[in-house]
Design an enzyme around this catalytic site. Structure first.
Site, PDB file in Angstrom:
ATOM      1  N   HIS A  10       1.179  -1.226  -0.100  1.00 56.45           N
ATOM      2  CA  HIS A  10      -0.088  -0.310   0.058  1.00 56.45           C
ATOM      3  C   HIS A  10       1.418   1.706  -0.006  1.00 56.45           C
ATOM      4  O   HIS A  10       1.338   1.572   0.517  1.00 56.45           O
ATOM      5  CB  HIS A  10      -0.944   0.064   1.490  1.00 56.45           C
ATOM      6  CG  HIS A  10      -1.673   0.649   1.334  1.00 56.45           C
ATOM      7  ND1 HIS A  10      -2.746   1.607   2.448  1.00 56.45           N
ATOM      8  CD2 HIS A  10      -2.617   1.176   0.200  1.00 56.45           C
ATOM      9  CE1 HIS A  10      -3.247   2.061   1.810  1.00 56.45           C
ATOM     10  NE2 HIS A  10      -3.488   2.134   1.151  1.00 56.45           N
ATOM     11  N   HIS A  52      -0.621  10.845  -2.561  1.00 53.89           N
ATOM     12  CA  HIS A  52      -1.429  10.605  -1.740  1.00 53.89           C
ATOM     13  C   HIS A  52      -2.622  12.105  -1.935  1.00 53.89           C
ATOM     14  O   HIS A  52      -3.745  11.938  -2.056  1.00 53.89           O
ATOM     15  CB  HIS A  52      -2.074  10.367  -0.579  1.00 53.89           C
ATOM     16  CG  HIS A  52      -3.164   9.290   0.121  1.00 53.89           C
ATOM     17  ND1 HIS A  52      -3.923  10.639   0.526  1.00 53.89           N
ATOM     18  CD2 HIS A  52      -3.741   8.256  -0.117  1.00 53.89           C
ATOM     19  CE1 HIS A  52      -4.575  10.095   0.798  1.00 53.89           C
ATOM     20  NE2 HIS A  52      -5.223   8.352   0.997  1.00 53.89           N
TER      21      HIS A  52
END
Ligand code: G3P
Ligand code: MG
Length: 247
Positions: A10, A52
């Site tokens: 991730h 992100h």
């Protein structure tokens, strides 16, 4: 056919190394992960980069929006400081650098198309352009919480694989419309927040021949991951795979 492994790193391995950086991706590879997930959006000069958040603050020593800066300026930011609490020379990588690393090391990729405060269409166009000029033969797929982004990307790159991300159900997002969209656009998978997955969803996913992936806010323990795999979940996004036996 799209065939991701049981564990996908991730944002690289975000609990062990600064998220969405080459260092984190290299560490994921060193730890034996065969696939990684990254968050991608564009800079002011339309360079697809890994980031992100909507803004630069949390993960770098910069401030503001990535679309206010050319990549030449973004690459000067320290993308390691907030993780280590001291200055580093770790920078925001471009998607191109990541594709090169993954290609060289046979790593599969999940490219999450992040929202970018009104620049979503530009994200898709720039990423599609890069992918169509880059001979990336490894398995990969696009996913997004911003469903129009994956729908548009499929128009540019019809032969790639696609998935929808679902953080929760609401009056606009039901399981039925999720499955309908997957069917309409021939998408391969859905990624659910761990908090909403249940056997009814799994049954519908299997009935529609869709791959299920799971992400969670906290790193999953092997016992939790085993329970999900037993339900038929294909892949789990992992922040730190050290407690897992990776085959
Ligand atoms: O695609 C799984 C996961 O990356 C989605 O959440 O917020 O970590 O990008 P986030
Ligand atoms: Mg992501």
């Amino acid at each position: 056919m799209l065939n991701p492994p049981k564990l996908i790193g991730h944002r690289g391995v975000k609990n062990l190394s600064p998220e969405n950086t080459l260092n984190s991706i290299e560490l994921a590879h060193k730890l034996g992960l065969k696939w990684i997930e990254i968050d991608v959006k564009i800079s002011k000069d339309l360079v697809p980069i890994l980031l992100h958040d909507d803004t630069l603050e949390r993960t770098t020593d910069g401030k503001g929006l990535p679309t206010d800066f050319n990549y030449d300026d973004l690459k000067k930011l320290d993308a390691g400081f907030s993780f280590y609490n001291y200055s580093t020379n770790i920078c925001i990588p471009t998607l191109k650098q990541v594709l090169l690393f993954c290609k060289r090391n046979e790593i599969g990729l999940n490219i999450e198309l992040k929202s970018n405060l009104g620049f979503e269409k530009n994200n898709v166009e720039a990423i599609a352009k890069l992918l169509s000029n880059f001979n990336f033969t490894n398995q990969y797929y696009f996913s997004s919480f911003d469903w129009p982004s994956v729908i548009l990307m499929k128009k540019f790159l019809p032969n790639s694989y696609y998935g929808l991300l679902i953080d929760g159900f609401s009056k606009d997002i039901s399981l039925k419309n999720t499955l309908d969209i997957c069917e309409k656009y021939n998408f391969s998978c859905c990624g659910f927040n761990k908090n909403i997955i249940n056997s009814d969803i799994m049954n519908e996913m299997k009935r529609h021949n869709l791959i299920t992936t799971i992400y969670s806010e906290k790193n999953l323990k092997p016992s939790e991951a085993n329970a999900l795999w037993s339900m038929g979940v294909k892949s789990i996004f992992i922040d730190d795979p050290k407690e897992f036996k990776i085959s």
